[in-house]
Design a protein around this motif. Structure first.
Motif, PDB file in Angstrom:
ATOM      1  N   ARG A   1       0.825  -1.211   0.000  1.00 31.70           N
ATOM      2  CA  ARG A   1       0.000   0.000   0.000  1.00 31.70           C
ATOM      3  C   ARG A   1       0.855   1.255   0.000  1.00 31.70           C
TER       4      ARG A   1
ATOM      5  N   ALA B   1       1.084   4.091  -3.049  1.00 28.45           N
ATOM      6  CA  ALA B   1       0.713   5.486  -2.786  1.00 28.45           C
ATOM      7  C   ALA B   1       1.801   6.434  -3.259  1.00 28.45           C
TER       8      ALA B   1
ATOM      9  N   LYS C   1       1.684   9.112  -6.528  1.00 27.90           N
ATOM     10  CA  LYS C   1       1.985  10.527  -6.330  1.00 27.90           C
ATOM     11  C   LYS C   1       3.027  10.998  -7.341  1.00 27.90           C
TER      12      LYS C   1
ATOM     13  N   ASP D   1      -1.460  12.224  -1.239  1.00 22.31           N
ATOM     14  CA  ASP D   1      -0.755  11.113  -0.598  1.00 22.31           C
ATOM     15  C   ASP D   1      -1.433  10.778   0.708  1.00 22.31           C
ATOM     16  N   ARG D   2      -2.128   9.650   0.722  1.00 17.73           N
ATOM     17  CA  ARG D   2      -2.825   9.241   1.947  1.00 17.73           C
ATOM     18  C   ARG D   2      -2.060   8.153   2.689  1.00 17.73           C
ATOM     19  N   SER D   3      -0.802   8.035   2.382  1.00 17.86           N
ATOM     20  CA  SER D   3      -0.032   6.918   2.934  1.00 17.86           C
ATOM     21  C   SER D   3       0.242   7.086   4.407  1.00 17.86           C
TER      22      SER D   3
END
Length: 675
Positions: free
Chosen positions: A570, A574, A578, A667-669
């Motif tokens: 994941r 991500a 990006k 970026d939801r990492s």
């Protein structure tokens, strides 16, 4: 595991003064921070016979490799310095309070031209006034819905507000009377701010004046035979009354206080706090803490007061704090709280009356929270320990791998090749130590070669730091190539790649495992185990083995390794998305003369995509603030001469020759900074 006798200070070195001390491990990482009225007496207690120490204290002193101290003038200074260091270093063995949930608060954004009422979570922002926290977000929304009849403050987002302003029409709340509609000029900014201030005053407990004012207006409207107005005011009074009833009256003297209670056992403690403002319970919060050191209820109270009020100022610190037990230095703590508030704060244990009864209610909540937490967490703690031990047994490790690092490669047909490193400690993710890599040594698609580069770079940093700190050289690492180091020698704050893992997991099979092992061998690293988890059959591969290790499908070890692998996957995806999004949207404008990053973002934000920008005229581009005719012409010329972008719709398989409409993919990492 160190022997405390090896780093015990010499007799007479430790002063008798008050101060704060730090224990550090072999990597110079701060593992414990404490304060003492007499440093010599306190520190000497740690170097007695290990059999006489609390089990957790034994673990701390054997994990540490050195101790240092700082002398201060007063106990208040020691309290402040201890809080600052605990917040900065996040020591492993200090008591850490963690919320049993992320509590929402009612927030009023007074820092905006038109203040907005909304639900907020997380750290507090400057210029925003908070009420709560509340147990549930729906409780806030119910209260706000009732109050908007009387205080029609804006609740919409900035996007909705701007859209309504451009259209000249308010949203639904404006039509039904639950918003003053400042977006279309029904009220001025000053009138709207006055509404927001009245809303805040009501939420702060000043309810009487508004109720009485509405009652007088209702009676006057009835006398004037304006019965519709009187009925509307009657309904407003009912709405305010129902909103007040949601916060039970507990004290009749308008008390502003925080009421604290705790329930504990040998391993954990639960703390509950009720925020009482204007004699009503305005919020409630709860924490659960692992007792990683030998602490008494008085010590827990002191730690709790530090962590909840350390970042607060002014009215956020109440006039009265009711605690279940006085901290070890009550005068110093009270003086510290007074300094934070700017006025007198009373710290005491209630003995009788309504306040004692309320604290008993808070205690029952704490006891229930502890029971519920144990019910939820007992299985998790046992499961994690079992999983780590099963991994050690399956891979033939001497001890359970308390720190696991997993690496994954991500790319799209060999473009924008990136890698991720995720870290799990004690079976839980440690997101502050996640890292990104951009593969630099070659171009194209080669996962094996990419894995070798990434592992080499990661462990080269670690080995260079070992040379810098004077540890034995390995694989001929040149000290002049050492980075600034993962640990600041002055502060002990961790930096990048600070600690080696016990186990490296790579996403892949035999080729990836062989590449990772080869990278470690080339650097001379022989104390880190390597394995790979192949996704197709979930097989665990070891270096040099022809057959994989097959873990039972129901084993906790396989579940943990799958979670580690999926988290690395994941995180890598991500970062790759990006980078790919940035390359697809910004590259065509990079070479435009006179167009910097700020104006480039403004142009893209105005048109929404390169496709729309490419179809615009010079005059339309000039509508963007800061863009003149020459710059606009250069932009369109650059886009006209750019090669068409090749994009694939992954949902339909369609191939297009234009850039996508999306500009930026967030970026939801949630991990660390790119490397």
């Amino acid at each position: 595991m160190a022997d405390p006798a090896t780093y015990r200070p010499k007799p007479g070195e430790i002063p008798n003064s008050p101060g704060v001390y730090r224990f550090r491990d072999a990597h110079r990482r701060v593992v414990y921070v404490g304060k003492a009225k007499n440093l010599r007496q306190r520190l000497s207690s740690y170097f007695q016979d290990l059999a006489g120490l609390h089990p957790r204290t034994q673990t701390m002193v054997t994990t540490a490799a050195s101790v240092e101290w700082t002398v201060v003038g007063t106990e208040v200074e020691a309290l402040q310095l201890e809080y600052s260091w605990i917040k900065e270093y996040d020591p492993r063995f200090n008591v850490k309070y963690r919320d049993d949930k992320s509590y929402p608060s009612l927030a009023v954004t007074l820092n905006e031209e038109f203040p907005r009422v909304q639900v907020m979570r997380g750290p507090k922002k400057k210029g925003v006034r908070y009420f709560g926290p509340y147990g549930h977000a729906w409780a806030i929304r119910e209260t706000v819905d009732l109050l908007l009849r009387v205080f029609p403050v804006r609740t919409c987002s900035n996007g909705v507000f701007k859209a309504a302003k451009q259209a000249g029409r308010p949203c639904l709340l404006g039509y039904i009377g639950k918003c003053a509609a400042p977006c279309v000029g029904r009220v001025s900014p000053e009138e709207h701010r006055e509404l927001a201030d009245e809303f805040c005053d009501f939420m702060a407990g000043q309810t009487g004046p508004y109720i009485r004012r509405l009652e007088r207006a209702m009676k006057q409207a009835a006398v004037d035979m304006e019965y519709e107005k009187a009925a509307r005011l009657r309904d407003d009074i009912g709405a305010l009354t129902r909103a007040m009833e949601k916060n039970a009256i507990v004290l009749g003297d308008g008390t502003d206080a925080d009421v604290i209670a705790l329930a504990d056992d040998e391993l954990e403690a639960a703390v509950q706090i009720f925020h009482v403002r204007g004699g009503r319970v305005r919020g409630q919060r709860g924490w659960v803490v692992d007792k990683v050191e030998d602490v008494t209820p008085a010590d827990l109270v002191e730690h709790f007061l530090q962590q909840i009020y350390g970042d607060q100022r002014g009215d956020a610190v109440p006039r009265e704090v009711l605690v279940p037990a006085m901290p070890p230095q009550p005068d110093a703590v009270a003086e510290w709280l007074c300094t934070l508030r700017g006025s007198r704060v009373e710290l005491r244990v209630p003995q009788r009356g309504d306040k004692k009864a309320l604290q008993e209610t808070v205690l029952r909540n704490a006891q229930q929270a502890l029971v519920l937490h144990k019910t939820r967490r007992a299985g998790d703690l046992t499961t994690r320990s079992l999983a780590l031990q099963e991994i050690a047994d399956a891979l033939g490790l001497d001890t359970a791998p308390l720190r696991i690092e997993c690496f994954d490669i991500s790319h799209l047909q060999g473009t924008e090749v990136v890698a991720s490193m995720v870290v799990f400690e004690d079976g839980l993710p440690r997101k502050s130590e996640y890292r990104h890599f951009a593969v630099k040594s070659f171009e194209g698609q080669d996962d094996v070669r990419s894995m070798h580069e990434v592992l080499t770079r990661r462990f080269r940093h670690y080995l260079a730091e070992r040379v810098r700190t004077g540890e034995p050289e390995i694989a001929g690492i040149d000290e002049t190539e050492a980075p600034s180091g993962p640990i600041d020698p002055e502060t002990g704050k961790p930096k990048r790649f600070a600690y080696p893992p016990q186990l490296v997991v790579v996403d892949g099979g035999q080729p990836q495992v062989a590449a990772a092992k080869r990278a470690l061998d080339e650097l001379g690293v022989d104390d880190v185990a390597v394995c790979g988890l192949a996704k197709k059959l979930e097989e665990v591969w070891l270096p040099g083995e022809e057959d994989p290790v097959v873990l039972p499908r129901s084993s906790e070890a396989l579940y943990l390794m799958q979670r580690v692998r999926d988290e690395a996957h994941r995180f890598a995806i991500a970062f790759h998305r990006k980078k790919r999004s940035k390359a697809m949207t910004a590259s065509a404008l990079d070479a435009v003369p006179g167009l910097g990053e700020t104006r480039r973002k403004a142009v893209l934000g105005h048109f929404g995509s390169l496709r729309r920008l490419k179809g615009a005229t010079v005059e339309q581009v000039m509508e963007v603030p800061g863009i003149g005719r020459r710059t606009a012409e250069n932009i369109l010329a650059a886009l006209a001469g750019a090669a068409p972008k090749i994009a694939v719709n992954t949902a339909t398989g369609e191939i297009t020759t234009d850039a996508p409409d999306e500009i930026v993919e967030p970026d939801r990492s949630g991990g660390g900074a790119p490397e």
